[in-house]
Design a protein around this motif. Structure first.
Motif, PDB file in Angstrom:
ATOM      1  N   PRO A 156     -16.720  -6.755  -5.857  1.00 26.31           N
ATOM      2  CA  PRO A 156     -17.392  -5.670  -5.137  1.00 26.31           C
ATOM      3  C   PRO A 156     -17.617  -5.945  -3.659  1.00 26.31           C
ATOM      4  O   PRO A 156     -17.570  -5.031  -2.838  1.00 26.31           O
ATOM      5  CB  PRO A 156     -18.722  -5.516  -5.889  1.00 26.31           C
ATOM      6  N   LEU A 157     -17.846  -7.204  -3.307  1.00 26.42           N
ATOM      7  CA  LEU A 157     -18.142  -7.509  -1.910  1.00 26.42           C
ATOM      8  C   LEU A 157     -16.906  -7.840  -1.099  1.00 26.42           C
ATOM      9  O   LEU A 157     -16.994  -8.314   0.032  1.00 26.42           O
ATOM     10  CB  LEU A 157     -19.169  -8.630  -1.828  1.00 26.42           C
ATOM     11  N   ALA A 158     -15.723  -7.564  -1.673  1.00 29.88           N
ATOM     12  CA  ALA A 158     -14.506  -7.592  -0.868  1.00 29.88           C
ATOM     13  C   ALA A 158     -14.392  -6.333  -0.029  1.00 29.88           C
ATOM     14  O   ALA A 158     -13.558  -6.256   0.877  1.00 29.88           O
ATOM     15  CB  ALA A 158     -13.280  -7.718  -1.773  1.00 29.88           C
ATOM     16  N   TRP A 159     -15.249  -5.326  -0.309  1.00 33.11           N
ATOM     17  CA  TRP A 159     -15.265  -4.064   0.432  1.00 33.11           C
ATOM     18  C   TRP A 159     -16.340  -4.114   1.504  1.00 33.11           C
ATOM     19  O   TRP A 159     -17.452  -4.573   1.260  1.00 33.11           O
ATOM     20  CB  TRP A 159     -15.553  -2.909  -0.518  1.00 33.11           C
ATOM     21  N   SER A 160     -16.028  -3.654   2.700  1.00 34.58           N
ATOM     22  CA  SER A 160     -17.012  -3.645   3.776  1.00 34.58           C
ATOM     23  C   SER A 160     -18.159  -2.698   3.435  1.00 34.58           C
ATOM     24  O   SER A 160     -17.978  -1.731   2.681  1.00 34.58           O
ATOM     25  CB  SER A 160     -16.364  -3.230   5.094  1.00 34.58           C
ATOM     26  N   PRO A 161     -19.360  -2.938   3.961  1.00 26.97           N
ATOM     27  CA  PRO A 161     -20.495  -2.071   3.655  1.00 26.97           C
ATOM     28  C   PRO A 161     -20.263  -0.608   4.012  1.00 26.97           C
ATOM     29  O   PRO A 161     -20.744   0.291   3.308  1.00 26.97           O
ATOM     30  CB  PRO A 161     -21.629  -2.672   4.496  1.00 26.97           C
ATOM     31  N   ASP A 162     -19.507  -0.322   5.089  1.00 28.97           N
ATOM     32  CA  ASP A 162     -19.253   1.061   5.471  1.00 28.97           C
ATOM     33  C   ASP A 162     -18.063   1.664   4.733  1.00 28.97           C
ATOM     34  O   ASP A 162     -17.731   2.843   4.900  1.00 28.97           O
ATOM     35  CB  ASP A 162     -19.061   1.197   6.983  1.00 28.97           C
TER      36      ASP A 162
ATOM     37  N   LEU B  64     -13.023  -0.863   5.357  1.00 29.10           N
ATOM     38  CA  LEU B  64     -12.095  -1.984   5.262  1.00 29.10           C
ATOM     39  C   LEU B  64     -12.278  -2.692   3.921  1.00 29.10           C
ATOM     40  O   LEU B  64     -13.344  -2.631   3.305  1.00 29.10           O
ATOM     41  CB  LEU B  64     -12.324  -2.982   6.405  1.00 29.10           C
ATOM     42  N   VAL B  65     -11.229  -3.397   3.499  1.00 30.68           N
ATOM     43  CA  VAL B  65     -11.302  -4.184   2.274  1.00 30.68           C
ATOM     44  C   VAL B  65     -10.377  -5.387   2.428  1.00 30.68           C
ATOM     45  O   VAL B  65      -9.353  -5.318   3.119  1.00 30.68           O
ATOM     46  CB  VAL B  65     -10.899  -3.333   1.043  1.00 30.68           C
ATOM     47  N   VAL B  66     -10.773  -6.495   1.825  1.00 35.98           N
ATOM     48  CA  VAL B  66      -9.931  -7.687   1.802  1.00 35.98           C
ATOM     49  C   VAL B  66      -9.278  -7.770   0.432  1.00 35.98           C
ATOM     50  O   VAL B  66      -9.950  -7.682  -0.602  1.00 35.98           O
ATOM     51  CB  VAL B  66     -10.752  -8.957   2.075  1.00 35.98           C
ATOM     52  N   VAL B  67      -7.956  -7.925   0.411  1.00 40.53           N
ATOM     53  CA  VAL B  67      -7.208  -7.968  -0.847  1.00 40.53           C
ATOM     54  C   VAL B  67      -6.266  -9.165  -0.841  1.00 40.53           C
ATOM     55  O   VAL B  67      -5.898  -9.675   0.224  1.00 40.53           O
ATOM     56  CB  VAL B  67      -6.394  -6.674  -1.074  1.00 40.53           C
TER      57      VAL B  67
ATOM     58  N   ASP C  15      -0.006 -13.157   0.950  1.00 48.08           N
ATOM     59  CA  ASP C  15      -1.133 -13.533   1.799  1.00 48.08           C
ATOM     60  C   ASP C  15      -2.368 -12.696   1.498  1.00 48.08           C
ATOM     61  O   ASP C  15      -2.266 -11.546   1.064  1.00 48.08           O
ATOM     62  CB  ASP C  15      -0.773 -13.332   3.272  1.00 48.08           C
ATOM     63  N   PRO C  16      -3.558 -13.252   1.769  1.00 46.19           N
ATOM     64  CA  PRO C  16      -4.767 -12.436   1.775  1.00 46.19           C
ATOM     65  C   PRO C  16      -4.722 -11.489   2.980  1.00 46.19           C
ATOM     66  O   PRO C  16      -4.359 -11.903   4.087  1.00 46.19           O
ATOM     67  CB  PRO C  16      -5.899 -13.450   1.911  1.00 46.19           C
ATOM     68  N   LEU C  17      -5.093 -10.238   2.776  1.00 47.86           N
ATOM     69  CA  LEU C  17      -4.955  -9.219   3.811  1.00 47.86           C
ATOM     70  C   LEU C  17      -6.267  -8.485   4.061  1.00 47.86           C
ATOM     71  O   LEU C  17      -7.010  -8.183   3.123  1.00 47.86           O
ATOM     72  CB  LEU C  17      -3.891  -8.189   3.406  1.00 47.86           C
ATOM     73  N   LEU C  18      -6.524  -8.187   5.322  1.00 45.28           N
ATOM     74  CA  LEU C  18      -7.582  -7.266   5.715  1.00 45.28           C
ATOM     75  C   LEU C  18      -6.922  -5.919   5.979  1.00 45.28           C
ATOM     76  O   LEU C  18      -6.029  -5.824   6.825  1.00 45.28           O
ATOM     77  CB  LEU C  18      -8.292  -7.765   6.975  1.00 45.28           C
ATOM     78  N   VAL C  19      -7.316  -4.885   5.232  1.00 45.65           N
ATOM     79  CA  VAL C  19      -6.622  -3.602   5.330  1.00 45.65           C
ATOM     80  C   VAL C  19      -7.619  -2.458   5.484  1.00 45.65           C
ATOM     81  O   VAL C  19      -8.783  -2.570   5.121  1.00 45.65           O
ATOM     82  CB  VAL C  19      -5.722  -3.344   4.093  1.00 45.65           C
TER      83      VAL C  19
ATOM     84  N   ARG D  15      -3.285   0.424   5.788  1.00 42.14           N
ATOM     85  CA  ARG D  15      -2.686  -0.290   6.920  1.00 42.14           C
ATOM     86  C   ARG D  15      -3.236  -1.703   7.002  1.00 42.14           C
ATOM     87  O   ARG D  15      -4.451  -1.915   6.936  1.00 42.14           O
ATOM     88  CB  ARG D  15      -2.980   0.449   8.226  1.00 42.14           C
ATOM     89  N   VAL D  16      -2.333  -2.674   7.121  1.00 46.88           N
ATOM     90  CA  VAL D  16      -2.746  -4.067   7.224  1.00 46.88           C
ATOM     91  C   VAL D  16      -3.246  -4.350   8.640  1.00 46.88           C
ATOM     92  O   VAL D  16      -2.516  -4.160   9.614  1.00 46.88           O
ATOM     93  CB  VAL D  16      -1.588  -5.014   6.865  1.00 46.88           C
ATOM     94  N   VAL D  17      -4.478  -4.794   8.750  1.00 40.83           N
ATOM     95  CA  VAL D  17      -5.057  -5.126  10.053  1.00 40.83           C
ATOM     96  C   VAL D  17      -4.661  -6.534  10.462  1.00 40.83           C
ATOM     97  O   VAL D  17      -4.272  -6.774  11.595  1.00 40.83           O
ATOM     98  CB  VAL D  17      -6.600  -4.987  10.009  1.00 40.83           C
TER      99      VAL D  17
END
Length: 366
Positions: A281-287, A290-293, A298-302, A308-310
């Motif tokens: 659950p905390l892989a998702w940003s509070p707002d 964004l989410v980390v997967v 590779d681990p991605l911030l999207v 879209r991969v950031v």
């Protein structure tokens, strides 16, 4: 009526009670001792040794030690920055109080990965860590005094231990279960049931109320690692969806996104095109933007809405402390816990006591 578990537990409690002083962690030690006595009797009867196995699990947020990872691809605007401040290594009495991490979160538990051993669970009421051993999995709730425990001798059940009273309660859940995952508010446990004819998820309340929801695995196609996880607010659960690139043993299967289902009635709610698996659950940003997967490699911030991969990150097992701060464990060295910004720049580093360096950690709000 009493069973072998209860008999062993009672024997262990009486044995411990013969001591001169009461121990604050009597409950956890007695439960582990009872399990060991039962195993010893069974081993003697069978003429062989019994080896306990510690389950690899994702109770709330898991920060586990990992082998050295391939360096993340730097962002085009990344620059070399000075080393972050490093906090002191906790002393030998670290277990006498909650271990506070950067971002004001605390370690709630630490267990071994893939091998038996002594673990630690935070007793929030006493404000110290208790020793937990003898179980195949220990999963402390993110808040409150409950811990879920699993036992290979009870593959369809989960036990709930109230650290305030030390009273274990076992509940029948189902067959072919994943490890339990606590909801962010610590009020429900989530299981994936991998039965061929009844794939889906099960929710269990601390009072034993159980709800099971079937999911059509042909319609909502998933391969590789297909466990349900919680959404950030705990109102939904989500399942990764496999893309159209086919199966490749050398890498993870390409994800088309994640399908979310209502935790109230099990109905599908929405689809998000994120190209990987969120760790929890905390892989998702509070707002929610964004989410980390964990991507194919590779681990991605999207971006949540577009996929879209950031940028790439050192690990997919992160805790969003705020909309621009991540807490995670370094994948090399002594596996320190780090607070970083969204560019990957480390802001503060917290070394771990030696007893936790080789353990997987669960963390929660202070």
């Amino acid at each position: 009526m009493t069973g072998p578990v209860e008999d062993a537990l009672r024997a262990a409690v009486h044995e411990l009670a013969d001591g001169a002083r009461p121990a604050p962690d009597l409950a956890v030690r007695a439960l582990g001792r009872g399990r060991r006595l039962r195993r010893r009797r069974r081993a003697l009867a069978a003429g062989g040794a019994v080896v306990a196995v510690v389950a690899i699990a994702l109770p709330f947020v898991l920060l586990r030690p990992q082998p050295a990872a391939r360096p993340a691809t730097p962002h085009a605007t990344a620059t070399v920055t000075p080393a972050p401040p490093v906090r002191p290594v906790p002393g030998p009495d670290w277990s006498a109080k909650p271990l506070v991490l950067p971002g004001d979160w605390v370690v709630t538990g630490g267990t071994f990965v893939g091998a038996p051993g002594k673990g630690f669970v935070l007793d929030r009421i006493r404000g110290r860590y208790l020793v937990a051993e003898g179980y195949d999995g220990v999963f402390p709730a993110p808040v409150g005094s409950l811990s879920a425990v699993t036992d290979t001798d009870r593959p369809r059940a989960v036990g709930l231990v109230d650290l305030a009273r030390g009273t274990p309660r076992w509940y029948e859940v189902g067959r072919a279960l994943s490890a339990p995952q606590w909801s962010p508010d610590g009020r429900r446990l989530l299981f994936t049931t991998h039965q061929l004819d009844r794939f889906g998820f099960i929710l269990l309340d601390p009072d034993g109320k159980r709800r099971a929801f079937r999911v059509d695995r042909e319609r909502y196609f998933c391969t590789d690692q297909c466990d349900f996880t919680w959404s950030r607010d705990g109102t939904e659960v989500l399942l990764p969806q496999t893309g159209q690139a086919g199966h490749d043993e050398s890498v993870r299967d390409l994800r088309a996104g994640v399908r979310l289902f209502s935790a109230a009635d099990g109905r599908p709610t929405r689809f998000l095109p994120v190209p990987g698996d969120p760790a929890g659950p905390l892989a998702w940003s509070p707002d929610g933007k964004l989410v980390v997967v964990q991507g194919r490699q590779d681990p991605l911030l999207v971006e949540t809405a577009t996929g879209r991969v950031v940028r790439t990150l050192p690990t997919a097992e992160v805790v969003w402390i705020s909309d621009d701060r991540l807490l995670y464990r370094r994948s090399y060295g002594a596996r320190d816990v780090v607070l970083a910004d969204l560019t990957g720049r480390e802001l503060v580093r917290q070394p771990l006591p030696k007893e936790l360096v080789d353990r997987q950690l669960t963390v929660g709000p202070r």
